[in-house]
Design a protein around this motif. Structure first.
Motif, PDB file in Angstrom:
ATOM      1  N   MET A 256      24.231  50.334  51.303  1.00  0.00           N
ATOM      2  CA  MET A 256      25.747  49.863  50.872  1.00  0.00           C
ATOM      3  C   MET A 256      26.349  49.406  51.916  1.00  0.00           C
ATOM      4  SD  MET A 256      25.372  51.295  47.767  1.00  0.00           S
ATOM      5  CE  MET A 256      26.955  51.728  46.989  1.00  0.00           C
ATOM      6  N   LEU A 257      27.356  49.296  51.637  1.00  0.00           N
ATOM      7  CA  LEU A 257      28.367  48.484  52.374  1.00  0.00           C
ATOM      8  C   LEU A 257      28.476  49.007  53.659  1.00  0.00           C
ATOM      9  CD1 LEU A 257      29.804  45.787  52.187  1.00  0.00           C
ATOM     10  CD2 LEU A 257      31.921  47.144  51.544  1.00  0.00           C
ATOM     11  N   ASN A 258      28.988  48.152  54.736  1.00  0.00           N
ATOM     12  CA  ASN A 258      29.259  48.901  56.225  1.00  0.00           C
ATOM     13  C   ASN A 258      27.872  49.367  56.899  1.00  0.00           C
ATOM     14  OD1 ASN A 258      32.033  47.796  55.931  1.00  0.00           O
ATOM     15  ND2 ASN A 258      32.402  49.746  55.052  1.00  0.00           N
ATOM     16  N   ASN A 259      26.663  49.029  56.396  1.00  0.00           N
ATOM     17  CA  ASN A 259      25.622  49.289  57.132  1.00  0.00           C
ATOM     18  C   ASN A 259      25.268  48.271  58.218  1.00  0.00           C
ATOM     19  OD1 ASN A 259      22.774  50.048  57.930  1.00  0.00           O
ATOM     20  ND2 ASN A 259      22.538  50.918  55.967  1.00  0.00           N
ATOM     21  N   GLU A 260      25.115  48.792  59.368  1.00  0.00           N
ATOM     22  CA  GLU A 260      25.224  47.704  60.541  1.00  0.00           C
ATOM     23  C   GLU A 260      23.853  47.586  60.699  1.00  0.00           C
ATOM     24  OE1 GLU A 260      25.253  49.804  64.295  1.00  0.00           O
ATOM     25  OE2 GLU A 260      25.553  51.834  63.551  1.00  0.00           O
ATOM     26  N   TYR A 261      22.634  48.006  60.243  1.00  0.00           N
ATOM     27  CA  TYR A 261      21.398  47.766  60.036  1.00  0.00           C
ATOM     28  C   TYR A 261      20.812  46.877  58.908  1.00  0.00           C
ATOM     29  CZ  TYR A 261      21.491  51.455  63.401  1.00  0.00           C
ATOM     30  OH  TYR A 261      21.800  52.279  64.624  1.00  0.00           O
ATOM     31  N   ASN A 262      21.865  46.272  58.302  1.00  0.00           N
ATOM     32  CA  ASN A 262      21.435  45.490  57.164  1.00  0.00           C
ATOM     33  C   ASN A 262      20.518  43.883  57.577  1.00  0.00           C
ATOM     34  OD1 ASN A 262      22.715  46.862  55.310  1.00  0.00           O
ATOM     35  ND2 ASN A 262      24.671  45.349  55.365  1.00  0.00           N
ATOM     36  N   THR A 263      19.447  43.880  56.750  1.00  0.00           N
ATOM     37  CA  THR A 263      18.713  42.843  57.019  1.00  0.00           C
ATOM     38  C   THR A 263      18.383  41.884  55.820  1.00  0.00           C
ATOM     39  OG1 THR A 263      16.676  44.048  56.689  1.00  0.00           O
ATOM     40  CG2 THR A 263      17.389  44.099  59.044  1.00  0.00           C
ATOM     41  N   LEU A 264      17.781  40.969  56.068  1.00  0.00           N
ATOM     42  CA  LEU A 264      17.607  40.145  54.815  1.00  0.00           C
ATOM     43  C   LEU A 264      16.365  40.586  53.853  1.00  0.00           C
ATOM     44  CD1 LEU A 264      17.576  37.434  53.302  1.00  0.00           C
ATOM     45  CD2 LEU A 264      15.670  36.443  54.573  1.00  0.00           C
ATOM     46  N   TYR A 265      15.493  41.460  54.393  1.00  0.00           N
ATOM     47  CA  TYR A 265      14.417  42.296  53.670  1.00  0.00           C
ATOM     48  C   TYR A 265      15.475  43.352  52.961  1.00  0.00           C
ATOM     49  CZ  TYR A 265      11.081  45.682  52.648  1.00  0.00           C
ATOM     50  OH  TYR A 265      10.239  46.680  52.013  1.00  0.00           O
ATOM     51  N   ARG A 266      16.348  43.977  53.544  1.00  0.00           N
ATOM     52  CA  ARG A 266      16.900  45.222  52.652  1.00  0.00           C
ATOM     53  C   ARG A 266      18.104  44.464  51.835  1.00  0.00           C
ATOM     54  NH1 ARG A 266      16.809  50.254  55.184  1.00  0.00           N
ATOM     55  NH2 ARG A 266      19.031  50.664  54.646  1.00  0.00           N
ATOM     56  N   GLY A 267      18.519  43.403  51.989  1.00  0.00           N
ATOM     57  CA  GLY A 267      19.239  42.884  51.173  1.00  0.00           C
ATOM     58  C   GLY A 267      18.454  42.550  49.964  1.00  0.00           C
ATOM     59  N   MET A 268      17.150  41.782  49.875  1.00  0.00           N
ATOM     60  CA  MET A 268      16.380  41.526  48.925  1.00  0.00           C
ATOM     61  C   MET A 268      15.919  42.695  48.094  1.00  0.00           C
ATOM     62  SD  MET A 268      16.408  38.097  48.512  1.00  0.00           S
ATOM     63  CE  MET A 268      15.290  38.345  47.193  1.00  0.00           C
ATOM     64  N   GLN A 269      15.530  43.803  48.936  1.00  0.00           N
ATOM     65  CA  GLN A 269      15.153  45.012  48.294  1.00  0.00           C
ATOM     66  C   GLN A 269      16.405  45.593  47.433  1.00  0.00           C
ATOM     67  OE1 GLN A 269      14.310  48.345  51.257  1.00  0.00           O
ATOM     68  NE2 GLN A 269      12.698  48.581  49.957  1.00  0.00           N
ATOM     69  N   PHE A 270      17.520  45.500  47.974  1.00  0.00           N
ATOM     70  CA  PHE A 270      18.709  46.068  46.932  1.00  0.00           C
ATOM     71  C   PHE A 270      18.750  45.133  45.784  1.00  0.00           C
ATOM     72  CE2 PHE A 270      23.099  46.231  45.776  1.00  0.00           C
ATOM     73  CZ  PHE A 270      23.466  47.658  46.243  1.00  0.00           C
ATOM     74  N   TYR A 271      18.457  43.859  46.025  1.00  0.00           N
ATOM     75  CA  TYR A 271      18.705  42.816  44.769  1.00  0.00           C
ATOM     76  C   TYR A 271      17.565  43.175  43.803  1.00  0.00           C
ATOM     77  CZ  TYR A 271      18.578  38.870  41.525  1.00  0.00           C
ATOM     78  OH  TYR A 271      18.509  38.063  40.560  1.00  0.00           O
ATOM     79  N   ASN A 272      16.274  43.326  44.235  1.00  0.00           N
ATOM     80  CA  ASN A 272      15.241  43.772  43.217  1.00  0.00           C
ATOM     81  C   ASN A 272      14.931  44.939  42.861  1.00  0.00           C
ATOM     82  OD1 ASN A 272      13.981  41.127  43.902  1.00  0.00           O
ATOM     83  ND2 ASN A 272      12.983  41.722  45.668  1.00  0.00           N
ATOM     84  N   ASN A 273      15.623  46.090  43.582  1.00  0.00           N
ATOM     85  CA  ASN A 273      15.714  47.407  43.244  1.00  0.00           C
ATOM     86  C   ASN A 273      16.739  47.838  42.274  1.00  0.00           C
ATOM     87  OD1 ASN A 273      13.202  47.609  44.449  1.00  0.00           O
ATOM     88  ND2 ASN A 273      13.859  48.739  45.993  1.00  0.00           N
ATOM     89  N   ILE A 274      17.757  47.117  42.635  1.00  0.00           N
ATOM     90  CA  ILE A 274      18.956  47.526  41.882  1.00  0.00           C
ATOM     91  C   ILE A 274      19.690  46.285  40.789  1.00  0.00           C
ATOM     92  CG2 ILE A 274      21.517  48.274  42.086  1.00  0.00           C
ATOM     93  CD1 ILE A 274      20.824  49.329  44.743  1.00  0.00           C
ATOM     94  N   ILE A 275      20.120  45.552  41.523  1.00  0.00           N
ATOM     95  CA  ILE A 275      20.895  44.283  40.526  1.00  0.00           C
ATOM     96  C   ILE A 275      19.944  43.738  39.669  1.00  0.00           C
ATOM     97  CG2 ILE A 275      22.109  42.353  40.767  1.00  0.00           C
ATOM     98  CD1 ILE A 275      22.967  42.927  43.750  1.00  0.00           C
ATOM     99  N   SER A 276      18.750  43.338  39.864  1.00  0.00           N
ATOM    100  CA  SER A 276      17.828  42.831  38.580  1.00  0.00           C
ATOM    101  C   SER A 276      17.623  43.662  37.773  1.00  0.00           C
ATOM    102  CB  SER A 276      16.566  42.453  39.544  1.00  0.00           C
ATOM    103  OG  SER A 276      15.897  43.450  40.090  1.00  0.00           O
ATOM    104  N   ASN A 277      17.598  45.185  38.006  1.00  0.00           N
ATOM    105  CA  ASN A 277      17.472  45.840  37.022  1.00  0.00           C
ATOM    106  C   ASN A 277      18.659  46.471  36.085  1.00  0.00           C
ATOM    107  OD1 ASN A 277      14.535  47.075  37.343  1.00  0.00           O
ATOM    108  ND2 ASN A 277      15.130  47.421  39.362  1.00  0.00           N
ATOM    109  N   ILE A 278      19.539  46.029  36.264  1.00  0.00           N
ATOM    110  CA  ILE A 278      20.835  46.245  35.351  1.00  0.00           C
ATOM    111  C   ILE A 278      21.409  45.227  34.882  1.00  0.00           C
ATOM    112  CG2 ILE A 278      21.413  48.306  36.808  1.00  0.00           C
ATOM    113  CD1 ILE A 278      23.651  46.667  38.184  1.00  0.00           C
ATOM    114  N   LYS A 279      20.844  43.900  34.939  1.00  0.00           N
ATOM    115  CA  LYS A 279      21.327  42.610  34.374  1.00  0.00           C
ATOM    116  C   LYS A 279      21.223  42.651  33.058  1.00  0.00           C
ATOM    117  CE  LYS A 279      20.872  39.213  38.139  1.00  0.00           C
ATOM    118  NZ  LYS A 279      19.974  37.926  38.455  1.00  0.00           N
TER     119      LYS A 279
END
Length: 279
Positions: A256-279
């Protein structure tokens, strides 16, 4: 005897050639290291650009719009995130025709899973009733697992929607694994609601249950429920609370927001697991 001077000279020449070879190899190595360093810097810049793009375009807008999902839910607080009966109770309330938005939300869910049958328009007549743990005839034979988790019936317009709800568990079988509980529910409803239009839905968090779907049963997952409810998050406090429970259930390891350990992998994981599933 061997010509000592001749062989000494040969050895010296070999040493010179070897030294020259080492020097060339060292120059080549330094050149490769320099090029690799430049490549790494360029790759790091590209990585940062792509990471920021993913976060700016997808992650941050979602998190800002639905920041309430970070809050604790009632099921999370009482330790019941994976209890099927509690989910059935929430869904019974949310999809109830007594809920001002219930018929529309249920219709949205059914459309999302590909069910757009004409008789479903009678949902808006608000004549249907919902119940959980519906007893079947098999229950009277001593099998306490023969209860339909969630059932909606409209006796006036003659239709019923049968929902078997699974979180971690799988579909149960009896009689040397030949007859499943889905078979029992189907037989019960075909006899009890003869002549009715029917939908049989296996709703599951455990994707192993996809292998048990056959015949008239269709499969739906909790991503579908989450997707169908999200636009109603400001309409009802209980829907809002249940969305928080679903988010913790489905996306417990995501960012979620303000996570200091954000990475490209975690961002893509968030997109694949969340956003792409609620479009």
């Amino acid at each position: 005897m061997a010509d000592e001077e001749k062989y000494t000279k040969l050895i010296d020449e070999i040493k010179i050639l070897y030294t020259e070879h080492l020097n060339k190899q060292n120059i080549l190595r330094l050149d490769r290291e320099k090029k690799f360093s430049i490549f790494c810097n360029e790759l790091q810049d590209l990585y940062e650009q792509e990471k920021e793009k993913i976060y700016d375009v997808y992650v941050r807008p979602f998190v800002n719009q639905y920041s309430f999902l970070q809050e604790a839910s009632s099921l999370e607080v009482i330790g019941k995130l994976k209890y099927e009966t509690y989910h059935s109770l929430f869904l019974k309330y949310i999809w109830s025709c007594q809920n001002p938005f219930g018929a529309q939300i249920l219709k949205d869910f059914l459309i999302t899973i590909g069910q757009e049958k004409k008789w479903l328009n009678t949902l808006f007549c608000r004549n249907y009733e919902g119940c959980i743990e519906e007893r079947t005839k098999a229950l009277r034979k001593g099998n306490d697992k023969k209860r339909i988790d969630l059932l909606f019936v409209d006796k006036k317009n003659e239709w019923c929607i049968v929902i078997e709800n699974k979180i971690d568990s799988e579909v149960h079988y009896s009689g040397s694994q030949k007859r499943s509980q889905l078979d029992s529910y189907y037989s019960h409803c075909e006899k009890t609601y003869m002549g009715y239009n029917k939908l049989y839905i296996l709703l599951s968090y455990n994707n192993k249950n996809t292998s048990h779907v056959k015949g008239n049963w269709i499969y739906a997952d909790y991503y579908t429920v989450f997707k169908s409810l999200l636009k109603y998050h400001a309409k009802d406090d209980l829907i809002r609370d249940y969305l928080k429970s679903l988010f913790k259930l489905l996306f417990s390891n995501d960012i979620m927001l303000n996570n200091e350990y954000n990475t490209l992998y975690r961002g893509m994981q968030f997109y694949n697991n969340i956003i792409s599933n609620i479009k």
